[in-house]
Scaffold this active site. Structure first.
Site, PDB file in Angstrom:
ATOM      1  N   CYS A 113      12.790  10.560   8.090  1.00 19.77           N
ATOM      2  CA  CYS A 113      12.396  10.091   9.422  1.00 19.77           C
ATOM      3  C   CYS A 113      13.501  10.298  10.446  1.00 19.77           C
ATOM      4  O   CYS A 113      13.225  10.608  11.608  1.00 19.77           O
ATOM      5  CB  CYS A 113      11.973   8.628   9.362  1.00 19.77           C
ATOM      6  SG  CYS A 113      13.146   7.560   8.499  1.00 19.77           S
TER       7      CYS A 113
ATOM      8  N   GLY B  49       5.942   5.085   9.027  1.00 22.64           N
ATOM      9  CA  GLY B  49       5.103   6.274   9.003  1.00 22.64           C
ATOM     10  C   GLY B  49       5.010   6.914  10.369  1.00 22.64           C
ATOM     11  O   GLY B  49       5.947   6.841  11.176  1.00 22.64           O
TER      12      GLY B  49
ATOM     13  N   GLU C   5       8.392   1.421  11.971  1.00 20.00           N
ATOM     14  CA  GLU C   5       9.414   2.473  11.994  1.00 20.00           C
ATOM     15  C   GLU C   5       8.668   3.793  11.958  1.00 20.00           C
ATOM     16  O   GLU C   5       8.030   4.132  10.969  1.00 20.00           O
ATOM     17  CB  GLU C   5      10.360   2.319  10.799  1.00 20.00           C
ATOM     18  CG  GLU C   5      11.631   3.142  10.956  1.00 20.00           C
ATOM     19  CD  GLU C   5      11.512   4.528  10.351  1.00 20.00           C
ATOM     20  OE1 GLU C   5      11.183   5.481  11.108  1.00 20.00           O
ATOM     21  OE2 GLU C   5      11.722   4.652   9.145  1.00 20.00           O
TER      22      GLU C   5
ATOM     23  N   LYS D  18       0.858  -1.181   0.000  1.00 20.15           N
ATOM     24  CA  LYS D  18       0.000   0.000   0.000  1.00 20.15           C
ATOM     25  C   LYS D  18       0.897   1.234   0.000  1.00 20.15           C
ATOM     26  O   LYS D  18       1.470   1.617   1.010  1.00 20.15           O
ATOM     27  CB  LYS D  18      -0.919   0.028   1.222  1.00 20.15           C
ATOM     28  CG  LYS D  18      -1.963   1.153   1.153  1.00 20.15           C
ATOM     29  CD  LYS D  18      -1.746   2.135   2.289  1.00 20.15           C
ATOM     30  CE  LYS D  18      -2.684   3.313   2.193  1.00 20.15           C
ATOM     31  NZ  LYS D  18      -2.072   4.515   1.621  1.00 20.15           N
TER      32      LYS D  18
END
Length: 496
Positions: A301, A243, A266, A190
């Site tokens: 991130c 995310g 994560e 996805k």
């Protein structure tokens, strides 16, 4: 090879991307027939109407994935065959180098030069790494005595849902697909709704490489409509998610309320760069601090979004950081000379600037930036921003902004610096800058982070694991360790 911005702009005008979902080895519309508009943050223009998948599409993809897994055409085929297909896929990614780079630049505003230099080659290298690694992971025989033979083998989990973000679509997708496919799983990918296009082209290339039908599905759409049904599906064996903290924790709930599936997370960070007074090279530290937060417009991130610096070198270091930041202004993502592009969309630009204004209202000092740029009309650009005098406990220190914003905290000494660095719920990455080896080891051991760099930042390799501690999640991408999370151990006990 396309050389200049006008040529890339011409190529963008001729863009005809894949827009349908990929299920069972074929491109198909969403079961509902619904679509959503994909716009480019470069200039706000419409790119394509993409299939808007839902729960019915998840059911179909899971059924295809389970059928493929049970048939054994991939899960039980010889490792040499899986290796051949994955190497072929890596070759095809490289063959479509410019097409994939252009999709990344248009979909998320990434500079085309960086997409070509980093993102596409990194994705191909990751697929190739796991292709070469898959036949090097073996089972074992347990020492149980002369009256039995105990075999411990690794088996694929089954059906894996991979939910990936928009900031590095190709790289993080490869981090999930590489080990999951190498170990024989079926995967339902996805992509983020902001960045579906490269994932759909990757599905086309996987089919061309010889991946059997049903082994890989790609379902574009929105989190509540695709991500949640995937997380709750009773026939999905694992979800691998990268995310936000909020969404990642929802997947733990979905797993607990369905079949107790495995979940790896994560979840981002608020990573500090700790610069001590005995730093050996202020120029190197300043460059790493600036690039560590402003690269990819801060949408990383593990971006080094906090600078914790001893007062003795603060002013001299900041002078260099601000000078470097001045040279990292946003440019047109389709100009190969640009080093920084746009944020992923208008909503994100408004959110980032709102966080800066909130920090200023709380007493932070604006040292540079804090405003929009306009290299391409209609785009979502924010200038590199540095905030000084940010108080401990301020949301700017503790909450992920995910934009080009560096907050600076002054430390009295090394002990105080470690305390400030730790004063966050996250634990993805950190750095320490010092000339003393003993100090480097002591500080690195006390920083609760999945990766700690010493006298550098954002250095990495496919051979090293990547992931976080505390609110940054659990599980690891990259390295041979990633193979562990896509397999399960099975013991076969034979009485002799």
């Amino acid at each position: 090879m396309i050389a200049d911005a006008p040529a890339w702009i011409d190529a963008a005008e001729c863009l005809a991307p894949r827009t349908q979902a990929f299920v069972g080895g074929a491109f198909v519309p969403a079961a509902s027939g619904a679509t959503f508009a994909d716009h480019s943050p470069r200039d706000g223009r419409w790119l394509a109407d993409v299939a808007r998948c839902g729960a019915g599409d998840v059911d179909g993809a899971v059924a295809a994935a389970r059928a493929a897994f049970d048939a054994g055409t991939w899960s039980r085929c010889a490792p040499a065959e899986r290796r051949r297909v994955l190497l072929r896929l890596a070759d095809l990614v490289e063959a479509r180098f410019d097409d994939l780079a252009l999709l990344e630049a248009l979909d998320v505003g990434k500079p085309i030069g960086e997409a070509r230099r980093v993102d596409v080659p990194s994705a191909a290298a990751c697929l190739r790494f796991y292709a070469e690694a898959l036949d090097k992971v073996t089972g074992e025989t347990a020492p149980v005595g002369p009256d039995a033979l105990a075999l411990v083998e690794r088996e694929p989990l089954g059906v894996v849902g991979a939910v990936v973000p928009w900031n590095y679509p190709l790289i993080i997708t490869a981090w999930k697909l590489g080990p999951a496919l190498a170990t024989g799983n079926s995967v339902i990918l996805k992509p983020a709704e902001q960045s579906p296009l490269s994932a759909l082209l990757l599905a086309e290339l996987a089919a061309q490489a010889g991946l059997p039908d049903g082994v890989l599905s790609v379902l574009p759409g929105f989190g509540p409509e695709v991500g949640e049904p995937l997380g709750r599906h009773p026939d999905v064996d694992k979800v691998a998610f990268t995310g936000s903290v909020e969404v990642g924790r929802r997947f733990l709930v979905y797993a607990g309320e369905s079949n107790g599936k495995a979940v790896s997370l994560e979840l981002g960070g608020k990573s500090p760069q700790v610069v001590l007074a005995d730093v050996a090279d202020l120029d190197a530290a300043a460059s790493a601090v600036a690039w560590g937060i402003f690269y990819n417009a801060g949408q990383t991130c593990h971006a080094g979004s906090r600078l914790v610096v001893e007062r003795a070198v603060r002013d001299e270091l900041l002078e260099r950081v601000l000078a470097t930041a001045a040279g990292l202004q946003p440019g047109d993502p389709l100009d190969p000379a640009s080093t920084v592009g746009s944020l992923v969309g208008e909503q994100e630009a408004v959110r980032v600037l709102g966080a800066v204004e909130a920090a200023r209202a709380a007493g932070a000092e604006l040292l540079c930036g804090g405003e929009r740029a306009d290299p391409v009309p209609g785009g979502s650009y924010v200038r590199p921003t540095v905030l000084g005098a940010v108080a401990p406990g301020d949301p700017m220190v503790r909450e992920e902004v995910f934009g080009p914003v560096l907050c600076v905290q002054d430390a009295d000494d090394a002990e105080h610096a470690v305390w400030l660095a730790q004063d966050t719920p996250y634990g993805l990455a950190a750095a320490v800058w010092t000339r003393e080896v003993a100090t480097a080891h002591r500080v690195a051991r006390r920083l609760r982070a999945g990766t700690v760099w010493v006298n550098t930042y954002d250095a990495g390799s496919l051979m090293t694991p990547f992931g976080g501690m505390r609110a940054s999640g659990h599980g690891r991408d990259r390295s041979l360790h990633a193979l562990d999370s896509y397999t399960q151990l099975k013991t076969t006990w034979v009485a002799l």
